[in-house]
Design an enzyme around this catalytic site. Structure first.
Site, PDB file in Angstrom:
ATOM      1  N   HIS A  16     -58.039 -67.818 -57.751  1.00 42.03           N
ATOM      2  CA  HIS A  16     -57.164 -67.810 -58.926  1.00 42.03           C
ATOM      3  C   HIS A  16     -56.060 -68.855 -58.761  1.00 42.03           C
ATOM      4  CE1 HIS A  16     -53.734 -64.827 -57.576  1.00 42.03           C
ATOM      5  NE2 HIS A  16     -54.039 -65.654 -56.617  1.00 42.03           N
ATOM      6  N   CYS A  35     -48.845 -70.287 -54.847  1.00 41.94           N
ATOM      7  CA  CYS A  35     -49.778 -69.559 -55.718  1.00 41.94           C
ATOM      8  C   CYS A  35     -50.104 -70.343 -56.983  1.00 41.94           C
ATOM      9  CB  CYS A  35     -49.194 -68.202 -56.088  1.00 41.94           C
ATOM     10  SG  CYS A  35     -48.935 -67.165 -54.654  1.00 41.94           S
ATOM     11  N   HIS A  41     -56.745 -71.102 -55.196  1.00 47.01           N
ATOM     12  CA  HIS A  41     -56.831 -70.586 -53.827  1.00 47.01           C
ATOM     13  C   HIS A  41     -57.539 -69.239 -53.930  1.00 47.01           C
ATOM     14  CE1 HIS A  41     -53.176 -68.654 -55.373  1.00 47.01           C
ATOM     15  NE2 HIS A  41     -53.470 -67.659 -54.549  1.00 47.01           N
ATOM     16  N   HIS A  43     -58.725 -65.205 -52.394  1.00 49.14           N
ATOM     17  CA  HIS A  43     -58.328 -63.994 -51.670  1.00 49.14           C
ATOM     18  C   HIS A  43     -59.561 -63.148 -51.396  1.00 49.14           C
ATOM     19  CE1 HIS A  43     -54.015 -64.507 -52.233  1.00 49.14           C
ATOM     20  NE2 HIS A  43     -54.256 -64.824 -53.497  1.00 49.14           N
ATOM     21  N   ASP A  81     -66.780 -61.024 -58.423  1.00 49.19           N
ATOM     22  CA  ASP A  81     -67.015 -61.468 -57.046  1.00 49.19           C
ATOM     23  C   ASP A  81     -67.504 -62.921 -57.011  1.00 49.19           C
ATOM     24  OD1 ASP A  81     -67.184 -61.171 -54.248  1.00 49.19           O
ATOM     25  OD2 ASP A  81     -69.332 -60.750 -54.397  1.00 49.19           O
ATOM     26  N   HIS A  82     -66.888 -63.709 -56.159  1.00 51.47           N
ATOM     27  CA  HIS A  82     -67.191 -65.141 -56.015  1.00 51.47           C
ATOM     28  C   HIS A  82     -66.885 -65.927 -57.293  1.00 51.47           C
ATOM     29  CE1 HIS A  82     -69.042 -63.814 -52.322  1.00 51.47           C
ATOM     30  NE2 HIS A  82     -69.283 -65.055 -51.964  1.00 51.47           N
ATOM     31  N   GLU A 126     -54.394 -57.630 -52.344  1.00 48.23           N
ATOM     32  CA  GLU A 126     -54.629 -59.071 -52.420  1.00 48.23           C
ATOM     33  C   GLU A 126     -54.672 -59.673 -51.017  1.00 48.23           C
ATOM     34  OE1 GLU A 126     -52.873 -61.940 -55.595  1.00 48.23           O
ATOM     35  OE2 GLU A 126     -51.606 -62.130 -53.826  1.00 48.23           O
TER      36      GLU A 126
HETATM   37 NI    NI Z   1     -53.061 -65.726 -54.824  1.00 46.75          NI
END
Ligand code: NI
Length: 137
Positions: A16, A35, A41, A43, A81-82, A126
């Protein structure tokens, strides 16, 4: 009849960028720091899904946790996911892609799906140190 809350943990990873399009790039960078990295990036998220209900006399369960797992996989994990929350996840396009907004979006999807149990709590981790919790209020 005792009311009991049961929880299933699932994991997914996703990318995100925390970005408010109403603000300038400079304001976004100042507000969100790393962020706000333009090239995303990722998580490794952990999602704890808690369902509250009566203990079923036939099974001794509030709900079958393997069935709950299947529901959450279909409704949430398979969708995110992914993936990139900003680009790939339709229900996250119109909000800032924070864990707060992710967890409330997940709630709207899951709450009608876990009946006759009642969705009691979602906890979205997160990182090991940061999590958000939502109980539908
Ligand atoms: Ni983040």
């Amino acid at each position: 009849m005792p009311r009991v809350t049961v929880t299933r943990r699932l994991r997914f990873n996703a990318a995100h960028r925390v970005h408010n399009p109403a603000l300038s790039d400079a304001e976004n960078a100042k507000l969100f720091g790393k962020c706000n990295n333009p090239n995303w990036h990722g998580h490794n998220y952990t999602l704890d899904v808690s369902v509250e209900g009566d203990i079923d006399e036939k099974t001794g369960y509030v709900c079958d946790l393997s069935k709950l797992k299947t529901i959450v996989e279909k409704e949430i994990v398979d969708v995110v996911d992914h993936k990139n929350f900003n680009l790939d996840v339709p229900f996250m396009r119109e909000v800032i892609q924070t864990s707060e907004n992710i967890v409330t979006a997940f709630w709207k999807i899951l709450a009608p799906k876990v009946k006759p149990g009642k969705l009691a709590r979602l906890v979205l981790w997160e990182t090991e140190n940061n999590y958000v919790e939502y109980t539908g209020r």
